[in-house]
Design an enzyme around this catalytic site. Structure first.
Site, PDB file in Angstrom:
ATOM      1  N   ASP A 147     -29.724 -13.675 -12.831  1.00  0.00           N
ATOM      2  CA  ASP A 147     -29.342 -12.315 -12.338  1.00  0.00           C
ATOM      3  C   ASP A 147     -27.930 -12.185 -12.369  1.00  0.00           C
ATOM      4  OD1 ASP A 147     -29.612  -9.594 -11.028  1.00  0.00           O
ATOM      5  OD2 ASP A 147     -28.967 -10.843  -9.302  1.00  0.00           O
TER       6      ASP A 147
ATOM      7  N   CYS B  85     -58.175 -29.045  -3.855  1.00  0.00           N
ATOM      8  CA  CYS B  85     -59.101 -28.083  -2.880  1.00  0.00           C
ATOM      9  C   CYS B  85     -59.056 -26.499  -3.540  1.00  0.00           C
ATOM     10  CB  CYS B  85     -58.711 -28.338  -1.530  1.00  0.00           C
ATOM     11  SG  CYS B  85     -58.742 -29.627  -0.793  1.00  0.00           S
TER      12      CYS B  85
ATOM     13  N   CYS C 266     -55.131 -30.045  -0.394  1.00  0.00           N
ATOM     14  CA  CYS C 266     -54.429 -30.800  -1.336  1.00  0.00           C
ATOM     15  C   CYS C 266     -54.464 -29.365  -2.418  1.00  0.00           C
ATOM     16  CB  CYS C 266     -54.760 -31.852  -1.941  1.00  0.00           C
ATOM     17  SG  CYS C 266     -56.207 -32.217  -2.599  1.00  0.00           S
TER      18      CYS C 266
END
Length: 754
Positions: free
Chosen positions: A446, A23, A20
């Protein structure tokens, strides 16, 4: 490993064992505590980018990661295949890495389904059903759930608690109590069934088993982890897509001979040949020939660039015109394409990984539940209720905290939300994406291929007095049809659409840098720049001159047409705005977003497009590598930025933005760098994507609230020893059904234009 500033070095480590986002945060924190070390850990790509002083060894970095409970190694360099052999593809490698998780998932689902069915349907509770449930549930809890137990142990050794801890504690408590009840209590008695009285009463728990909770939670959460892992494997695909854009082989001129070699063997100073329709192999300078170069996919410029001797060209752009000889000035990692790939990678590594909401709550919830269980045990022992009653109440606290509904909260909402999105042409990469959509307040668009069509189009025809528009289109279109130039092809396509089949020209000739000339239906025709007509002593009439000047002020390309010694028309060619873009901008504003147009095109073109669709803020003439800096600047101003783009030049900015939305009609590099993909290529889908993502996130949050609310409401009953098995089972079932039902409401989401 690479050297950065004097006295420092940089290494990228492949990290294993993360389950996860927390971690990744833990590893990053441990590495950054080392003297002379700066680290960024990316959960999505499973990599740690570490900059360290000369007195720090890579082995020390790896040892620190391993001491934290994870694995680390330097990524292996790709090995060349032996002749006649082919190594596994990236997809095959990803499948191989996911195989253990897939096997655990298949095991869990196939065994948990009958266990849940027997526990919930009294008619299936045959004489020894409880023992059959134990036989089926044991492999699920021991084998399939092993990654959760291993992660929970790792977390415990480092004083942390996450979702893995909650899953492991809940499933083990449910399983161990069921074992005790079966072997030492009354649950193993032949013919035992779960009682179905809705009463709150103190029991000794000896007849209660919770195998369906242990097996069901494991299966549900493994399913969520598997589908998340599949999407996570694609995180590095943007870099691969970028590098694959370049030419694989190049024709080098050596001692007057043409020799084809791999592009990787090019050296600075080599001269190479680029034929019409070929990609330019690397950055260089034109030393012979002239042509039009289509750089739109790399730079975002909608108009092809005319190049000649002495002009610079960029690798991976397309030679759309004549033959070129180019001298290489930058190769390998120094090229603009390689630098853009590096920007994408840096942006992905730098983006903070979203902390899972469930992990945040679990970090507090798990220690509280464990403390409450221990307090319950101590209280009942202290009041003289006996070991069995005290232990029953304590274990009931752990069992009721088992996250059955919690295990369903995110996967079901995400599954329904992403499924509905796919039906509407919106692909959502993962749950972390949803958290970002709620916060964004600025959307950077853009221009080329996003707000506009991304291709040159014949916009308007201005004719001189007495000239028929059909004649102009037929004659000019016929001549331009024979040219390879992108602008010429736009004229030919537009003419053919309006007048049908075009005649075949005679004596066609290309005039480099000016246009084309030839004979069509007996007429001597010129099509090109005004200068081409001037060379033939022809001038534009005042009306056509005015139309040409106005078109150029608006950033459009103006093309003069003449035949039989007289200027007849001016054609306007431009990258046309999509019909739906103005409506899309209105919808984005309605969602509370401020639109900004960002482009590499010139300011006149950008402002004309912005005015047409209703955008107030324009940032034009921005180089591809500078788009990332624009996004960073906006973020530095405190804005939460979404970016919509479709080209290679947008990939790094899409990765840097808090939320990247890639047009599905664009390049693979842009699509893989984005968090959301708009398959339809319609900018209105961006507004739909943000609405759906926010709605899905809201559903996940409400699911999590009710899942935890159920735990909080039931915990006092469990601590008081009043947890009747029927009430516990019904509450668990209701919370799960509620979560699933709440998630299914997302199936009714409708796009605004449908």
């Amino acid at each position: 490993m690479t050297t950065t500033t004097p006295g420092t070095a940089q290494v990228e480590l492949a990290i294993g064992g993360m389950t996860c986002a927390s971690c990744a945060a833990r590893i990053e924190k441990k590495l950054n505590r080392m003297d002379g070390v700066e680290a960024t850990v990316n959960y999505a790509t499973e990599k740690a980018k570490v900059t360290f002083d000369a007195d720090v060894d890579v082995a020390d970095l790896i040892a620190t990661v391993e001491a934290t409970g994870y694995t680390a190694k330097e990524p292996e360099a790709p090995k060349a295949d032996a002749p006649g052999e082919h190594g596994p593809t990236d997809e095959e490698k990803a499948d191989e890495e996911l195989r253990p998780l897939k096997q655990r998932l298949i095991t869990a689902v196939s065994l948990a389904v009958p266990v849940i069915a027997m526990a919930m349907v009294p008619a299936l509770q045959i004489e020894y059903w409880q023992w059959l449930s134990l036989t089926l549930a044991a492999p699920v809890v021991v084998y399939a759930a092993w990654p959760f137990h291993r992660a929970a142990w790792t977390n415990a050794r480092h004083g942390a608690a996450t979702m893995d801890t909650l899953i492991s504690v809940g499933t083990i408590a449910a399983f161990l109590w069921s074992l005790w009840a079966l072997f030492f209590g009354t649950a193993g008695t032949p013919g035992m069934t779960h009682p179905f009285e809705f009463t709150i009463a103190r029991t000794d728990g000896a007849g209660n088993i919770y195998l369906e909770a242990a097996a069901g939670v494991t299966a549900f959460i493994l399913a969520g982890r598997y589908f998340e892992a599949r999407s996570k494997r694609k995180a590095g695909a943007a870099l691969k897509a970028l590098m694959q854009l370049g030419a694989k082989e190049v024709t080098v001129l050596k001692n007057g001979r043409e020799v084809t070699v791999p592009t990787a063997e090019l050296q600075v100073g080599d001269r190479f040949l680029v034929r019409p329709g070929e990609k330019i192999a690397t950055d260089g300078t034109v030393v012979e020939g002239s042509s039009a170069v289509d750089a739109s996919m790399l730079t975002g410029e909608s108009v092809p660039v005319e190049v000649g001797v002495g002009d610079s060209v960029t690798g991976a752009t397309l030679n759309a015109g004549g033959r070129l000889v180019v001298e290489a000035t930058r190769v390998g990692s120094d090229t603009q394409l390689a630098r853009m790939a590096k920007l994408v990678e840096d942006a992905q590594n730098g983006k903070a990984a979203a902390q899972r909401l469930a992990d945040k709550i679990s970090a507090v919830f798990v220690p509280v539940v464990i403390a409450l269980a221990l307090g319950t045990l101590g209280f009942w022992l202290g009041t003289g209720q006996g070991l069995t009653a005290a232990f029953t109440a304590a274990v009931a606290v752990l069992i009721i905290a088992c996250p059955c509904a919690l295990g369903l909260a995110t996967p079901t909402a995400l599954m329904v939300g992403t499924g509905r999105g796919a039906q509407l042409g919106i692909l959502i990469k993962g749950p972390e994406v949803l958290e970002t959509t709620r916060r964004v307040d600025t959307i950077v668009l853009d221009k080329t291929g996003t707000v506009t069509t991304g291709r040159m189009t014949l916009i308007e025809v201005h004719t001189a007095e007495g000239t028929d528009e059909t004649d102009v289109l037929r004659l000019a279109g016929a001549l331009e049809h024979s040219s390879e130039h992108p602008i010429a092809q736009a004229v030919a396509t537009g003419a053919a659409a309006k007048v049908g089949t075009l005649p075949t020209p005679e004596d066609f000739a290309n005039v480099p840098g000016l246009g084309v000339q030839g004979v069509v239906e007996g007429h001597a025709v010129l099509v090109g720049r005004e200068k081409l007509l001037e060379e033939w002593a022809m001038e534009l009439p005042a009306g056509l001159k005015s139309a040409k000047d106005e078109a150029e002020r608006a950033g459009k390309t103006a093309i003069a047409v003449a035949w039989d010694g007289k200027a007849r028309a001016v054609l306007e060619v431009a990258d046309a705005v999509k019909d739906t873009s103005a409506e899309a901008i209105r919808r984005l504003r309605a969602l509370g977003l401020t639109p900004i147009l960002l482009t590499g095109d010139n300011k006149a073109v950008a402002e004309a497009v912005a005015g047409e669709v209703g955008i107030d803020e324009v940032i034009a003439e921005v180089m591809p590598q500078d788009k990332v800096d624009v996004v960073k600047r906006l973020q530095g101003e405190g804005r939460s930025v979404a970016m919509v783009g479709d080209g290679v030049n947008d990939a790094a900015a899409l990765a840097q933005a808090d939320l990247g939305l890639a047009m599905g009609t664009g390049t693979d590099a842009a699509i893989e760098a984005g968090d959301l993909t708009l398959v339809r290529g319609d900018l209105r889908a961006a507004a739909d994507a943000i609405r759906l993502s926010r709605k899905t996130l809201g559903t996940i949050r409400s699911n999590l609230f009710w899942a935890f609310a159920y735990n909080v409401a039931a915990l006092p009953l469990a601590a008081a020893g009043l947890l009747n098995p029927m009430i516990a089972g019904a509450a668990m079932a209701f919370s799960s059904v509620f979560v699933v039902g709440n998630s299914l409401r997302l199936r009714g989401f409708q796009a605004a234009d449908r």
